[in-house]
Motif scaffolding. Structure first.
Motif, PDB file in Angstrom:
ATOM      1  N   THR A 188      26.161  28.251 -26.165  1.00 16.85           N
ATOM      2  CA  THR A 188      25.814  27.381 -27.290  1.00 16.85           C
ATOM      3  C   THR A 188      26.472  26.009 -27.191  1.00 16.85           C
ATOM      4  OG1 THR A 188      25.350  29.231 -28.764  1.00 16.85           O
ATOM      5  CG2 THR A 188      25.844  27.119 -29.787  1.00 16.85           C
ATOM      6  N   PHE A 190      27.749  24.484 -24.600  1.00 18.29           N
ATOM      7  CA  PHE A 190      27.306  23.772 -23.402  1.00 18.29           C
ATOM      8  C   PHE A 190      25.872  23.289 -23.547  1.00 18.29           C
ATOM      9  CE2 PHE A 190      31.177  25.048 -21.487  1.00 18.29           C
ATOM     10  CZ  PHE A 190      31.335  24.307 -20.326  1.00 18.29           C
ATOM     11  N   LYS A 191      25.003  24.108 -24.137  1.00 19.01           N
ATOM     12  CA  LYS A 191      23.618  23.676 -24.347  1.00 19.01           C
ATOM     13  C   LYS A 191      23.544  22.495 -25.305  1.00 19.01           C
ATOM     14  CE  LYS A 191      21.096  27.954 -23.341  1.00 19.01           C
ATOM     15  NZ  LYS A 191      20.256  29.046 -23.889  1.00 19.01           N
ATOM     16  N   MET A 192      24.515  22.425 -26.227  1.00 20.50           N
ATOM     17  CA  MET A 192      24.553  21.312 -27.177  1.00 20.50           C
ATOM     18  C   MET A 192      25.165  20.054 -26.564  1.00 20.50           C
ATOM     19  SD  MET A 192      25.747  23.391 -30.599  1.00 20.50           S
ATOM     20  CE  MET A 192      25.888  21.881 -31.564  1.00 20.50           C
ATOM     21  N   GLY A 193      25.636  20.157 -25.331  1.00 17.86           N
ATOM     22  CA  GLY A 193      26.213  19.001 -24.653  1.00 17.86           C
ATOM     23  C   GLY A 193      27.649  18.733 -25.003  1.00 17.86           C
ATOM     24  N   GLY A 256      27.645  23.297 -16.290  1.00 15.86           N
ATOM     25  CA  GLY A 256      26.864  22.189 -16.823  1.00 15.86           C
ATOM     26  C   GLY A 256      25.655  21.875 -15.960  1.00 15.86           C
ATOM     27  N   ASP A 257      25.850  21.916 -14.631  1.00 11.81           N
ATOM     28  CA  ASP A 257      24.735  21.658 -13.719  1.00 11.81           C
ATOM     29  C   ASP A 257      23.648  22.718 -13.884  1.00 11.81           C
ATOM     30  OD1 ASP A 257      26.046  19.447 -12.760  1.00 11.81           O
ATOM     31  OD2 ASP A 257      26.729  20.392 -10.902  1.00 11.81           O
ATOM     32  N   LEU A 259      22.907  24.388 -16.525  1.00 13.69           N
ATOM     33  CA  LEU A 259      22.205  24.177 -17.789  1.00 13.69           C
ATOM     34  C   LEU A 259      21.595  22.778 -17.894  1.00 13.69           C
ATOM     35  CD1 LEU A 259      24.811  25.850 -20.165  1.00 13.69           C
ATOM     36  CD2 LEU A 259      22.542  26.738 -19.583  1.00 13.69           C
ATOM     37  N   ASN A 260      21.868  21.946 -16.884  1.00 12.40           N
ATOM     38  CA  ASN A 260      21.398  20.546 -16.910  1.00 12.40           C
ATOM     39  C   ASN A 260      21.909  19.821 -18.155  1.00 12.40           C
ATOM     40  OD1 ASN A 260      20.055  18.308 -15.862  1.00 12.40           O
ATOM     41  ND2 ASN A 260      18.162  18.773 -16.956  1.00 12.40           N
ATOM     42  N   ARG A 261      23.208  19.992 -18.408  1.00 14.33           N
ATOM     43  CA  ARG A 261      23.846  19.365 -19.554  1.00 14.33           C
ATOM     44  C   ARG A 261      25.121  18.643 -19.108  1.00 14.33           C
ATOM     45  NH1 ARG A 261      19.656  20.608 -21.354  1.00 14.33           N
ATOM     46  NH2 ARG A 261      19.140  21.582 -23.366  1.00 14.33           N
ATOM     47  N   PRO A 262      25.488  17.572 -19.805  1.00 13.37           N
ATOM     48  CA  PRO A 262      26.737  16.871 -19.469  1.00 13.37           C
ATOM     49  C   PRO A 262      27.952  17.717 -19.830  1.00 13.37           C
ATOM     50  CG  PRO A 262      25.816  16.008 -21.515  1.00 13.37           C
ATOM     51  CD  PRO A 262      24.792  16.959 -20.963  1.00 13.37           C
ATOM     52  N   THR A 263      29.051  17.472 -19.137  1.00 12.58           N
ATOM     53  CA  THR A 263      30.295  18.189 -19.432  1.00 12.58           C
ATOM     54  C   THR A 263      31.442  17.185 -19.510  1.00 12.58           C
ATOM     55  OG1 THR A 263      30.554  18.587 -17.056  1.00 12.58           O
ATOM     56  CG2 THR A 263      29.551  20.345 -18.349  1.00 12.58           C
TER      57      THR A 263
END
Length: 314
Positions: A188, A190-193, A256-257, A259-263
């Motif tokens: 959750t 991580f998906k929210m960025g 992050g990679d 999920l294609n989300r920034p970390t």
């Protein structure tokens, strides 16, 4: 083959049960994969949901049953990272492991036809917080609560050897699967960025994919059951960890990679200690634990990177 599992309804127990009952396409190892095992879960709730192919046995029933098992797998225990470590929580964490183990010991002592192996859970927490020092099954420990709980659990399980039952102690790292365990808790944020590294991000995370954990357990069971009586080890310790531990920063980047989300976020160490108290050691103190005993058995890991583990199918 008849197998009794305490903690069978948990994240690892369910995957292991499914595999033992016929999903054998993830292993190249021998005896237990040739026939589907009869699985019984030892439980405090005899009415709990469970697969139709799994039988349930209560702890009260265990006290009097004449049923026999070839292998007992002891995984029961409250989640060590689920809640802040109050004195009450610490007591629960300890007793949730020691009481089921004692029930199994009482059964083993009483039953005439002994199991051929007790495979009992533990964790890499046994080694305590040792930073980036390389650790294997011969290494010593740093005394902290994580060590104390693992050591007490292992010490009690090892008593089965007094009744002629070999014991395999399994020290597990962080178990990675895309739909469960630690990853499920992180999805959750991580998906929210807003996912990010913990503290310095330099702490080492010793991990294993769920599929490799199951395959390793099968190998350990097979190895024990295939030995001649004179060659059987009374007790053996296995680290269930990959050969490629990563830093928290590396883990965060790979998740992050995936999920294609920034970390970009960082939870500073002081905040983690404020939020979690003593339990923060699980998040900010590392352990670099290697699976020497598994490698000595010839085990080959399917998942050498976090990315591979996140794409596993089991």
């Amino acid at each position: 083959m008849n197998i009794l599992i305490s903690g069978g309804s948990g994240f690892i127990g369910q995957a292991l049960s499914q595999y033992l009952q016929g999903d054998r396409n993830t292993s190249n190892h021998s005896s237990t994969q040739n026939t589907s095992a009869n699985i019984t879960w030892l439980t405090r709730d005899i009415n709990q949901a469970h697969p139709d192919s799994v039988s349930l046995m209560s702890y009260e029933q265990l006290k009097t049953t004449e049923a026999t098992f070839d292998v007992i797998i002891n995984l029961a225990g409250a989640g060590i990272a689920d809640k802040r470590w109050s004195d009450e929580r610490k007591q629960l964490l300890m007793q949730s492991r020691l009481k089921p183990t004692q029930a199994l010991l009482d059964y083993i002592e009483r039953i005439a036809n002994k199991p051929k192996l007790l495979l009992s859970g533990s964790a890499v927490g046994w080694y305590g917080a040792q930073g980036d020092k390389v650790l294997d099954e011969t290494s010593g420990f740093v005394d902290d609560f994580a060590h104390q709980i693992c050591d007490s659990w292992e010490e009690q399980a090892s008593l089965a050897t007094q009744f002629g039952v070999p014991v395999a102690l399994v020290r597990t790292g962080i178990v990675i699967h895309p739909k469960g365990g630690m990853i499920a808790k992180l999805l959750t944020p991580f998906k929210m960025g807003v996912g990010g590294q913990l503290g310095s991000g330099q702490q080492i995370m010793s991990w294993i994919s769920l599929q490799d954990w199951v395959r390793a357990a099968i190998l350990v069971i097979d190895e024990q059951l295939n030995q001649t009586p004179k060659a059987v080890d009374n007790m053996k310790i296995y680290n269930f960890t990959s050969t490629t531990p990563v830093s928290n920063r590396q883990f965060t980047k790979q998740l992050g990679d995936w999920l294609n989300r920034p970390t970009l976020m960082t939870l500073p160490e002081w905040l983690l200690k404020l939020m979690f108290g003593e339990m923060a050691t699980l998040l900010i103190d590392g352990q670099k634990v290697l699976p020497t005993a598994l490698l000595d058995l010839g085990f080959e890991f399917k998942h050498q990177t976090i990315q591979q583990a996140l794409h596993q199918q089991i």
